[in-house]
Design a protein around this motif. Sequence first.
Motif, PDB file in Angstrom:
ATOM      1  N   MET A   1       0.824  -1.211   0.000  1.00 36.69           N
ATOM      2  CA  MET A   1       0.000   0.000   0.000  1.00 36.69           C
ATOM      3  C   MET A   1       0.857   1.260   0.000  1.00 36.69           C
ATOM      4  SD  MET A   1      -2.907   1.207   2.741  1.00 36.69           S
ATOM      5  CE  MET A   1      -3.918  -0.211   2.401  1.00 36.69           C
ATOM      6  N   PHE A   2       1.940   1.239   0.775  1.00 33.21           N
ATOM      7  CA  PHE A   2       2.802   2.413   0.881  1.00 33.21           C
ATOM      8  C   PHE A   2       4.137   2.184   0.182  1.00 33.21           C
ATOM      9  CE2 PHE A   2      -0.045   2.673   4.540  1.00 33.21           C
ATOM     10  CZ  PHE A   2      -0.590   3.933   4.352  1.00 33.21           C
ATOM     11  N   THR A   3       4.141   1.338  -0.837  1.00 31.42           N
ATOM     12  CA  THR A   3       5.369   1.080  -1.581  1.00 31.42           C
ATOM     13  C   THR A   3       5.561   2.144  -2.661  1.00 31.42           C
ATOM     14  OG1 THR A   3       4.178  -0.365  -3.105  1.00 31.42           O
ATOM     15  CG2 THR A   3       5.202  -1.397  -1.171  1.00 31.42           C
ATOM     16  N   PHE A   4       6.795   2.274  -3.111  1.00 31.29           N
ATOM     17  CA  PHE A   4       7.086   3.247  -4.159  1.00 31.29           C
ATOM     18  C   PHE A   4       8.330   2.798  -4.906  1.00 31.29           C
ATOM     19  CE2 PHE A   4       9.504   4.610  -0.508  1.00 31.29           C
ATOM     20  CZ  PHE A   4      10.738   4.957  -1.043  1.00 31.29           C
ATOM     21  N   GLN A   5       8.549   3.406  -6.053  1.00 32.16           N
ATOM     22  CA  GLN A   5       9.734   3.145  -6.869  1.00 32.16           C
ATOM     23  C   GLN A   5      10.389   4.467  -7.211  1.00 32.16           C
ATOM     24  OE1 GLN A   5       8.141   1.106 -10.255  1.00 32.16           O
ATOM     25  NE2 GLN A   5       8.093  -0.890  -9.236  1.00 32.16           N
ATOM     26  N   LYS A   6      11.708   4.422  -7.292  1.00 38.30           N
ATOM     27  CA  LYS A   6      12.453   5.610  -7.700  1.00 38.30           C
ATOM     28  C   LYS A   6      12.383   5.764  -9.209  1.00 38.30           C
ATOM     29  CE  LYS A   6      15.871   5.741  -3.956  1.00 38.30           C
ATOM     30  NZ  LYS A   6      17.324   5.749  -3.637  1.00 38.30           N
ATOM     31  N   VAL A   7      12.332   6.994  -9.651  1.00 39.99           N
ATOM     32  CA  VAL A   7      12.372   7.300 -11.076  1.00 39.99           C
ATOM     33  C   VAL A   7      13.715   7.969 -11.347  1.00 39.99           C
ATOM     34  CG1 VAL A   7      11.316   8.555 -12.979  1.00 39.99           C
ATOM     35  CG2 VAL A   7       9.879   7.576 -11.185  1.00 39.99           C
ATOM     36  N   GLY A   8      14.620   7.260 -11.980  1.00 37.97           N
ATOM     37  CA  GLY A   8      15.947   7.809 -12.222  1.00 37.97           C
ATOM     38  C   GLY A   8      16.796   7.771 -10.971  1.00 37.97           C
ATOM     39  N   HIS A   9      17.884   8.514 -11.018  1.00 35.87           N
ATOM     40  CA  HIS A   9      18.807   8.579  -9.896  1.00 35.87           C
ATOM     41  C   HIS A   9      18.512   9.825  -9.059  1.00 35.87           C
ATOM     42  CE1 HIS A   9      21.128   5.349 -11.639  1.00 35.87           C
ATOM     43  NE2 HIS A   9      21.164   6.001 -12.795  1.00 35.87           N
ATOM     44  N   ASP A  10      18.766   9.705  -7.751  1.00 37.57           N
ATOM     45  CA  ASP A  10      18.528  10.838  -6.846  1.00 37.57           C
ATOM     46  C   ASP A  10      19.702  11.807  -6.895  1.00 37.57           C
ATOM     47  OD1 ASP A  10      16.074   9.954  -6.090  1.00 37.57           O
ATOM     48  OD2 ASP A  10      16.751   8.976  -4.253  1.00 37.57           O
ATOM     49  N   SER A  11      19.982  12.292  -8.078  1.00 34.67           N
ATOM     50  CA  SER A  11      21.074  13.256  -8.233  1.00 34.67           C
ATOM     51  C   SER A  11      20.590  14.646  -7.844  1.00 34.67           C
ATOM     52  CB  SER A  11      21.562  13.257  -9.678  1.00 34.67           C
ATOM     53  OG  SER A  11      20.494  13.546 -10.566  1.00 34.67           O
ATOM     54  N   ARG A  12      21.532  15.481  -7.469  1.00 35.36           N
ATOM     55  CA  ARG A  12      21.184  16.844  -7.053  1.00 35.36           C
ATOM     56  C   ARG A  12      20.639  17.629  -8.241  1.00 35.36           C
ATOM     57  NH1 ARG A  12      22.199  19.828  -2.727  1.00 35.36           N
ATOM     58  NH2 ARG A  12      23.599  18.227  -1.894  1.00 35.36           N
ATOM     59  N   PRO A  13      19.492  18.303  -8.066  1.00 33.86           N
ATOM     60  CA  PRO A  13      18.917  19.075  -9.175  1.00 33.86           C
ATOM     61  C   PRO A  13      19.806  20.250  -9.558  1.00 33.86           C
ATOM     62  CG  PRO A  13      17.316  18.716  -7.409  1.00 33.86           C
ATOM     63  CD  PRO A  13      18.649  18.343  -6.865  1.00 33.86           C
ATOM     64  N   ALA A  14      19.486  20.844 -10.690  1.00 35.62           N
ATOM     65  CA  ALA A  14      20.232  22.008 -11.154  1.00 35.62           C
ATOM     66  C   ALA A  14      20.107  23.161 -10.151  1.00 35.62           C
ATOM     67  CB  ALA A  14      19.721  22.441 -12.525  1.00 35.62           C
ATOM     68  N   ILE A  15      21.195  23.878  -9.944  1.00 33.67           N
ATOM     69  CA  ILE A  15      21.219  24.967  -8.960  1.00 33.67           C
ATOM     70  C   ILE A  15      20.210  26.054  -9.310  1.00 33.67           C
ATOM     71  CG2 ILE A  15      22.642  26.781  -7.952  1.00 33.67           C
ATOM     72  CD1 ILE A  15      23.307  24.029  -6.940  1.00 33.67           C
ATOM     73  N   TRP A  16      20.145  26.407 -10.600  1.00 33.46           N
ATOM     74  CA  TRP A  16      19.240  27.488 -10.982  1.00 33.46           C
ATOM     75  C   TRP A  16      17.785  27.129 -10.693  1.00 33.46           C
ATOM     76  CZ3 TRP A  16      15.291  26.759 -14.395  1.00 33.46           C
ATOM     77  CH2 TRP A  16      15.364  25.638 -15.228  1.00 33.46           C
ATOM     78  N   ARG A  17      17.432  25.839 -10.901  1.00 34.14           N
ATOM     79  CA  ARG A  17      16.053  25.424 -10.647  1.00 34.14           C
ATOM     80  C   ARG A  17      15.755  25.460  -9.144  1.00 34.14           C
ATOM     81  NH1 ARG A  17      16.231  20.720 -12.857  1.00 34.14           N
ATOM     82  NH2 ARG A  17      15.544  21.368 -14.933  1.00 34.14           N
ATOM     83  N   THR A  18      16.713  25.030  -8.350  1.00 27.80           N
ATOM     84  CA  THR A  18      16.522  25.046  -6.898  1.00 27.80           C
ATOM     85  C   THR A  18      16.354  26.475  -6.391  1.00 27.80           C
ATOM     86  OG1 THR A  18      17.804  23.009  -6.614  1.00 27.80           O
ATOM     87  CG2 THR A  18      17.567  24.434  -4.692  1.00 27.80           C
ATOM     88  N   ILE A  19      17.194  27.380  -6.860  1.00 30.88           N
ATOM     89  CA  ILE A  19      17.093  28.785  -6.431  1.00 30.88           C
ATOM     90  C   ILE A  19      15.736  29.370  -6.816  1.00 30.88           C
ATOM     91  CG2 ILE A  19      18.030  31.104  -6.779  1.00 30.88           C
ATOM     92  CD1 ILE A  19      20.780  29.841  -7.108  1.00 30.88           C
ATOM     93  N   PHE A  75      14.791  13.611   0.272  1.00 29.42           N
ATOM     94  CA  PHE A  75      13.694  13.360   1.218  1.00 29.42           C
ATOM     95  C   PHE A  75      12.377  13.900   0.670  1.00 29.42           C
ATOM     96  CE2 PHE A  75      17.644  14.488   3.488  1.00 29.42           C
ATOM     97  CZ  PHE A  75      17.975  13.234   3.986  1.00 29.42           C
ATOM     98  N   PRO A  76      11.914  13.426  -0.471  1.00 24.12           N
ATOM     99  CA  PRO A  76      10.686  13.989  -1.062  1.00 24.12           C
ATOM    100  C   PRO A  76       9.440  13.702  -0.228  1.00 24.12           C
ATOM    101  CG  PRO A  76      11.407  12.058  -2.296  1.00 24.12           C
ATOM    102  CD  PRO A  76      12.487  12.363  -1.328  1.00 24.12           C
ATOM    103  N   ARG A 107      10.030  12.283  -8.920  1.00 24.31           N
ATOM    104  CA  ARG A 107      11.121  11.371  -8.569  1.00 24.31           C
ATOM    105  C   ARG A 107      10.659  10.030  -8.024  1.00 24.31           C
ATOM    106  NH1 ARG A 107      16.138  13.712  -8.239  1.00 24.31           N
ATOM    107  NH2 ARG A 107      16.188  15.927  -8.750  1.00 24.31           N
ATOM    108  N   ARG A 108       9.373   9.920  -7.701  1.00 27.08           N
ATOM    109  CA  ARG A 108       8.864   8.658  -7.150  1.00 27.08           C
ATOM    110  C   ARG A 108       7.565   8.295  -7.854  1.00 27.08           C
ATOM    111  NH1 ARG A 108      13.186   9.318  -5.403  1.00 27.08           N
ATOM    112  NH2 ARG A 108      13.954   9.113  -3.247  1.00 27.08           N
ATOM    113  N   ARG A 109       7.278   6.990  -7.843  1.00 28.26           N
ATOM    114  CA  ARG A 109       6.004   6.517  -8.369  1.00 28.26           C
ATOM    115  C   ARG A 109       5.556   5.347  -7.518  1.00 28.26           C
ATOM    116  NH1 ARG A 109       7.023   4.981 -14.275  1.00 28.26           N
ATOM    117  NH2 ARG A 109       4.744   4.771 -14.156  1.00 28.26           N
TER     118      ARG A 109
END
Length: 410
Positions: A1-19, A75-76, A107-109
Amino acid sequence: MFTFQKVGHDSRPAIWRTILLVLVSVLAGLVSIVFSPAGYRSGTPAGSDIDAAVIVVSLILDVALATALVWRHRFPFGLTIAAAVGTAALPIGPVPTLIALAALLGRRRGPATWWCTGLVAVTTVIDVIADSRAQPVGASLTASAFQANTSPQTPNTISILTALLVAATFVVIGIGAGLIRRSRREAVMTGRNLSAAHQRAARLDDEVSRRQERDRIAQEVHDSLGHSLSLLSLQAASLETELEGTPHGDSAKALRESAGKAMSELRSLLSLLSEPMSPAPDLPLSKLAEVVEDTFGSGQPITASIYVSEADSADPALSRAVYRTVQELLTNAAKHAPGTTASLKVRASPTDGVRIECSNPVVEGRQSEGSGRGLPGITERAKLLGGTVHWTADNGVFSIRVSIPWRNAS
């Protein structure tokens, strides 16, 4: 019920997008705090210490949630749940929560993501309805947007249906942004997987081509050299029979045995060409000194120094390569410098790999190094195992050094 899968790698997002997301989250939270009952009353004589405390706590939470977006790739779930609870408890608005939800869906499904989506939808509806029911217009962000041309003291007339439509719009935007982000990540993953698949297919095609070429060579060798060796063996056997009891009988016997040994070596080579991964050496590396002595000690002067550590752990392919390399080196020495003393040094261990050094005087009138297939064969065998070969012919001495990395038996 509370399971999930990662989509891609948990790499750090682009700095400009985070800002950009941090600034949008902080700004949207500040606007929601200002157009809230506590924010409205704090600018009037009706403001109290409780209103001031609510504003301070809301500002702290707004900045904290915006800062936490930096780690949304790690930690999404935690970020989304914390933002949803904060939205229901304090007037920071739904925007920080929806940004966190979009990051989560990107990042998750799986079922766990939709449970979080339901939580965000509920808290967003609660927040928008509470905001739309606040009085007057100046205490409601929704009313201030829909009744922009009225005074802040004007009564709020936003209906529940309007508030639900606004909340639904916010939730749809958040979910849509997350799904779009997920589709892009999946497209990138698919592209990388296709590229890797194309590379694997290219390697397989190359292996198939090599295998076909090896089979062709094996067939040609079998048809030509195998036939000649068979005739030689038969003729040698016939000659041995005719010369039995004569002074040349032993020579005829030796010729027949050599022809038989050559046929055996040919079969071994053809087996290697047909099944390159299956052949194993006849003896472990621990018997290398005995093989050298038995094979060459009686016919070729040799000074040998052989040291092998943990011989039984060596991979069969490595053991076979060492045997064949030593055999070829000493055969070349006997062929190109007959009667001279060859020097052989072998050092092998898991730590240092295999080091083979061989040297012999250069005899005038003999073929120079590199002629025939001896040295190219040694070089090819070493390269197949990631090794190197270097040889020189200086000051009347031919020297060759072979280095092969150690490979443990599987």
